[in-house]
Design an enzyme around this catalytic site. Structure first.
Site, PDB file in Angstrom:
ATOM      1  N   ASP A  36      -1.733  14.765   1.186  1.00 23.58           N
ATOM      2  CA  ASP A  36      -1.537  13.901   0.020  1.00 23.58           C
ATOM      3  C   ASP A  36      -0.629  14.669  -0.928  1.00 23.58           C
ATOM      4  OD1 ASP A  36      -3.062  11.172  -1.001  1.00 23.58           O
ATOM      5  OD2 ASP A  36      -2.264  12.367  -2.666  1.00 23.58           O
TER       6      ASP A  36
ATOM      7  N   CYS B 158      -2.629  -1.895   0.895  1.00 20.25           N
ATOM      8  CA  CYS B 158      -3.641  -2.818   0.385  1.00 20.25           C
ATOM      9  C   CYS B 158      -2.968  -3.816  -0.567  1.00 20.25           C
ATOM     10  CB  CYS B 158      -4.789  -2.082  -0.292  1.00 20.25           C
ATOM     11  SG  CYS B 158      -4.292  -1.122  -1.717  1.00 20.25           S
TER      12      CYS B 158
ATOM     13  N   CYS C 185      -0.923   9.990   3.934  1.00 25.56           N
ATOM     14  CA  CYS C 185      -1.257   9.654   2.528  1.00 25.56           C
ATOM     15  C   CYS C 185      -2.772   9.479   2.513  1.00 25.56           C
ATOM     16  CB  CYS C 185      -0.589   8.357   2.108  1.00 25.56           C
ATOM     17  SG  CYS C 185       1.192   8.360   2.270  1.00 25.56           S
TER      18      CYS C 185
ATOM     19  N   LYS D 183     -10.005   7.036   5.410  1.00 21.23           N
ATOM     20  CA  LYS D 183      -9.536   6.768   6.766  1.00 21.23           C
ATOM     21  C   LYS D 183      -9.491   8.059   7.578  1.00 21.23           C
ATOM     22  CE  LYS D 183      -7.193   2.677   5.161  1.00 21.23           C
ATOM     23  NZ  LYS D 183      -7.170   2.958   3.699  1.00 21.23           N
TER      24      LYS D 183
ATOM     25  N   ASP E 294      -0.745   5.326   5.276  1.00 22.55           N
ATOM     26  CA  ASP E 294      -1.515   4.384   4.448  1.00 22.55           C
ATOM     27  C   ASP E 294      -0.906   4.488   3.047  1.00 22.55           C
ATOM     28  OD1 ASP E 294      -3.589   2.580   3.825  1.00 22.55           O
ATOM     29  OD2 ASP E 294      -4.866   4.223   3.137  1.00 22.55           O
TER      30      ASP E 294
ATOM     31  N   GLY F 232      -9.594  10.279   1.473  1.00 20.39           N
ATOM     32  CA  GLY F 232     -10.050  10.722   2.784  1.00 20.39           C
ATOM     33  C   GLY F 232     -10.875   9.717   3.562  1.00 20.39           C
TER      34      GLY F 232
HETATM   35  C1  LIG Z   1      -3.602   4.018  -0.418  1.00 22.03           C
HETATM   36  S1  LIG Z   1      -3.896   5.608  -0.997  1.00 22.03           S
HETATM   37  C2  LIG Z   1      -4.572   6.395   0.437  1.00 22.03           C
HETATM   38  C3  LIG Z   1      -6.016   6.035   0.748  1.00 22.03           C
HETATM   39  C4  LIG Z   1      -6.581   6.875   1.896  1.00 22.03           C
HETATM   40  N1  LIG Z   1      -5.769   6.754   3.101  1.00 22.03           N
HETATM   41  C5  LIG Z   1      -8.008   6.507   2.245  1.00 22.03           C
HETATM   42  O1  LIG Z   1      -8.240   5.714   3.143  1.00 22.03           O
HETATM   43  O2  LIG Z   1      -8.919   7.039   1.589  1.00 22.03           O
HETATM   44  C6  LIG Z   1      -2.301   6.277  -1.081  1.00 22.03           C
HETATM   45  C7  LIG Z   1      -2.238   7.784  -1.386  1.00 22.03           C
HETATM   46  O3  LIG Z   1      -0.884   8.178  -1.288  1.00 22.03           O
HETATM   47  C8  LIG Z   1      -0.724   9.298  -2.136  1.00 22.03           C
HETATM   48  N2  LIG Z   1       0.731   9.492  -2.326  1.00 22.03           N
HETATM   49  C9  LIG Z   1       1.562   8.968  -3.268  1.00 22.03           C
HETATM   50  N3  LIG Z   1       2.816   9.392  -3.062  1.00 22.03           N
HETATM   51  C10 LIG Z   1       2.788  10.206  -1.966  1.00 22.03           C
HETATM   52  C11 LIG Z   1       3.766  10.951  -1.264  1.00 22.03           C
HETATM   53  N4  LIG Z   1       5.046  10.957  -1.644  1.00 22.03           N
HETATM   54  N5  LIG Z   1       3.369  11.668  -0.188  1.00 22.03           N
HETATM   55  C12 LIG Z   1       2.069  11.688   0.202  1.00 22.03           C
HETATM   56  N6  LIG Z   1       1.097  11.005  -0.437  1.00 22.03           N
HETATM   57  C13 LIG Z   1       1.459  10.269  -1.511  1.00 22.03           C
HETATM   58  C14 LIG Z   1      -1.494   8.933  -3.373  1.00 22.03           C
HETATM   59  O4  LIG Z   1      -1.846  10.091  -4.091  1.00 22.03           O
HETATM   60  C15 LIG Z   1      -2.713   8.200  -2.760  1.00 22.03           C
HETATM   61  O5  LIG Z   1      -3.791   9.094  -2.639  1.00 22.03           O
END
Ligand SMILES: C[S@@+](CC[C@H](N)C(=O)[O-])C[C@H]1O[C@@H](n2cnc3c(N)ncnc32)[C@H](O)[C@@H]1O
Length: 367
Positions: free
Chosen positions: A215, A311, A194, A200, A258, A198
């Site tokens: 994502d 978070c 997830c 992490k 994440d 970007g």
């Molecule tokens: C907490 S954010 C990630 C932050 C990222 N890891 C960073 O450090 O920049 C969660 C992400 O999960 C994505 N997301 C939501 N549902 C998802 C799914 N079923 N599969 C993959 N990603 C998903 C969202 O679009 C979002 O960008």
């Protein structure tokens, strides 16, 4: 347009149309010709009035007998925020806000704001004063105890501090600690399931890993690619749903989930989030997270690592998830960060180190 006119327009869109504060503010600031100082003032007015909406309403409602129309309500909130929280001198806060009002409501707005500026407040509750929905405050009290919950809520009323990594990427310290908790080493192949935007993923690449970053949302996956390119990071980006990831089992040395979450640890970043989230969102998100964790666990090689992070501060979205089959908990305290033990995981509260609140859990697959 004046600063207050711009702030008022943004607040109207947020309060009446459900627009996102950050996106609407950015668009309106782009169209305006305000100086940098005025832009900062508008940002404070919009974010502050949005965060403190409940408190502003409590200040105002002492002096209104029937609910004002939505536009007048917005003006009164904006005025009350300046008077009570922004340190704007009363004559400017009242005078400049009244100037926004059409003739028919000007006298009313003026009278109410003058009352607000001169009448000491007796708060109906501490959560009204801190301006959170009761359910969020009560939930955090149940999770953290009253003192830590109050302190966390207080901290999340202040704007986030900006921290910048050595490579220039702006990322909250607690997110940097999560990336460090993956303990990626050069040459490893790591999935960030997830990954958008970007933050992490690029940190994992900076540690020398070959990173695959997915994502579910195409527009957000594009952000990963843009950031990876800008930082010249070894990150391959794809659009993929983490509940049905398109990889064969046992592919990766480490997998980071994440997960999307209620964000109750990062409310300082999203002033309007506290008014959007509802209790059922936590249940729905916990269900989604559980399915992601189960699916992504299959992708970890024997002996490899699975790291789960959110978070938010709630157990339902973190340590209540069952430990994936064939995995054991890695109980070591992460080397980097101000983590408090949280059952078999680790948690940082916003007040611990002026970061977002975060939970991380580390698992290892049996060899
Ligand atoms: C907490 S954010 C990630 C932050 C990222 N890891 C960073 O450090 O920049 C969660 C992400 O999960 C994505 N997301 C939501 N549902 C998802 C799914 N079923 N599969 C993959 N990603 C998903 C969202 O679009 C979002 O960008």
């Amino acid at each position: 347009m004046t600063s207050r006119q711009v702030a008022f327009r943004v607040l109207r869109r947020v309060e009446s149309d459900g627009a996102y504060a950050n996106l609407t503010l950015a668009a309106e600031l782009d169209r305006s010709r305000l100086s940098d100082a005025d832009r900062r003032f508008v940002t404070d007015l919009v974010y502050g009035t949005t965060r403190m909406r409940r408190a502003c309403d409590a200040l105002v409602d002492r002096f209104v007998t029937s609910p004002p129309d939505p536009a007048t309500r917005t003006m009164l909130r904006l005025g009350a925020y300046q008077l009570e929280f922004a340190g704007v001198p009363p004559h400017a806060a009242v005078g400049e806000t009244v100037a926004l009002a059409p003739k028919r409501t000007r006298g009313f707005v003026n009278a109410v704001l003058l009352k607000v500026s001169t009448t000491p407040m007796v708060w109906p509750s501490q959560w009204a004063r801190l301006s959170y929905p009761d359910w969020i405050a009560e939930r955090l009290v149940a999770e953290l105890g009253e003192d830590d919950a109050r302190e966390a809520l207080q901290r999340m009323n202040a704007p986030a501090t900006v921290t910048t990594r050595a490579d220039g990427y702006v990322q909250d310290l607690s997110s940097q600690w999560v990336a460090a908790a993956v303990e990626a080493v050069p040459g490893e192949v790591v999935l960030d399931a997830c990954a958008a935007p970007g933050g992490k993923a690029t940190a994992l690449a900076a540690a020398g890993a070959h990173v695959i970053a997915g994502d579910a949302r195409p527009s957000r996956a594009g952000l990963i690619a843009t950031n990876a390119k800008r930082l010249d990071a070894d990150v391959a980006t794809l659009v993929a749903d983490a509940t049905t990831p398109p990889f064969v089992a046992a592919t990766f040395d480490a997998v980071l989930v994440d997960a999307p979450c209620s964000g109750l640890g990062a409310l300082r970043r999203r002033p309007d989030a506290r008014w959007r989230i509802e209790p059922h969102d936590i249940r729905d998100l916990a269900d989604l997270q559980g399915r992601m964790l189960t699916a992504c666990a299959q992708l970890v090689k024997p002996g490899g690592r699975l790291v789960y992070s959110v978070c938010t501060l709630t157990a339902a979205e973190s340590i209540d998830h069952p430990i994936p089959d064939g995995f054991e908990v890695d109980h070591r305290r992460p080397d980097v960060g101000e983590w408090r033990p949280f059952r078999h995981g680790w948690r940082v509260l916003p007040q611990d180190a002026d970061t977002d609140g975060m939970v991380v859990i580390r698992y290892r697959r049996a060899a």
